[in-house]
Design an enzyme around this catalytic site. Sequence first.
Site, PDB file in Angstrom:
ATOM      1  N   THR A 188       2.118  -0.545  43.867  1.00  0.00           N
ATOM      2  CA  THR A 188       1.000  -1.117  43.032  1.00  0.00           C
ATOM      3  C   THR A 188       0.198  -1.907  44.137  1.00  0.00           C
ATOM      4  OG1 THR A 188       2.486  -3.151  42.863  1.00  0.00           O
ATOM      5  CG2 THR A 188       2.707  -1.549  40.979  1.00  0.00           C
ATOM      6  N   GLY A 189      -0.547  -1.130  45.002  1.00  0.00           N
ATOM      7  CA  GLY A 189      -1.595  -1.688  45.686  1.00  0.00           C
ATOM      8  C   GLY A 189      -2.536  -2.189  44.854  1.00  0.00           C
ATOM      9  N   THR A 190      -2.596  -3.563  44.894  1.00  0.00           N
ATOM     10  CA  THR A 190      -3.186  -4.251  43.880  1.00  0.00           C
ATOM     11  C   THR A 190      -3.951  -5.425  44.107  1.00  0.00           C
ATOM     12  OG1 THR A 190      -2.097  -5.152  41.641  1.00  0.00           O
ATOM     13  CG2 THR A 190      -0.930  -5.721  43.827  1.00  0.00           C
ATOM     14  N   THR A 191      -4.349  -6.230  42.976  1.00  0.00           N
ATOM     15  CA  THR A 191      -4.838  -7.818  43.104  1.00  0.00           C
ATOM     16  C   THR A 191      -4.296  -8.456  42.042  1.00  0.00           C
ATOM     17  OG1 THR A 191      -6.932  -6.696  44.017  1.00  0.00           O
ATOM     18  CG2 THR A 191      -6.723  -9.163  43.036  1.00  0.00           C
ATOM     19  N   ASP A 203      -4.937  -6.637  38.260  1.00  0.00           N
ATOM     20  CA  ASP A 203      -5.364  -5.229  37.894  1.00  0.00           C
ATOM     21  C   ASP A 203      -4.473  -4.148  37.239  1.00  0.00           C
ATOM     22  OD1 ASP A 203      -4.058  -4.817  40.557  1.00  0.00           O
ATOM     23  OD2 ASP A 203      -5.438  -2.879  40.413  1.00  0.00           O
TER      24      ASP A 203
END
EC number: 3.4.25.1
Length: 219
Positions: free
Chosen positions: A19-22, A37
């Site tokens: 979950t490369g994420t913000t 996100d």
Amino acid sequence: MLRAGAPTAGSFRTEEVHTGTTIMAVEFDGGVVVGSDSRVSAGTAVVNRVFDKLSPLHQRIFCALSGSAADAQAIADMAAYQLELHGLELEEPPLVLAAANVVKNISYKYREDLLAHLIVAGWDQREGGQVYGTMGGMLIRQPFTIGGSGSSYIYGYVDAAYKPGMTPEECRRFTTNAITLAMNRDGSSGGVIYLVTITAAGVDHRVILGDELPKFYDE
């Protein structure tokens, strides 16, 4: 004979899903807003565009997930199980600080094996709305915090835009703007924005679709 650079059997291994994420959480007087996100990726491929990264730990306590999708969800599931037992023993809902400590302890115990960063946020009768960062097994309460790969693009924005005493609607707008800016710049963040507002009255879930996201001059 295999050509140089041709795919081999071993090259088709499934890449780990991240979950490369913000992710983000903000306190206000009487509660918290948690947002994320929705993009999940494996290597350069997007494998899920609408994954909800806001996982409930108890009735009024949520965590925001980043890192390895499997690792982050495993920590959330373990924490939710322990908090359910804790609540049954106490015969009352667990405190947000207790939930953050459970996540912190699990994260630290398995720090060599699990790749995940969770933000814990919620409301309880003792302290009201609270936000805790638990990266690497630490535990820090903050008025707001951000995490994930997209967070590196928005530190300047959140530091400049945050102000104490914001209303719930202002916190939702602040969170939406910050995550949108990160999604515009971070290739691992994208999709829709999930928002959860937690107060004494309950939990409010919202989804900001792509065509409803705020527009900025660089788009």
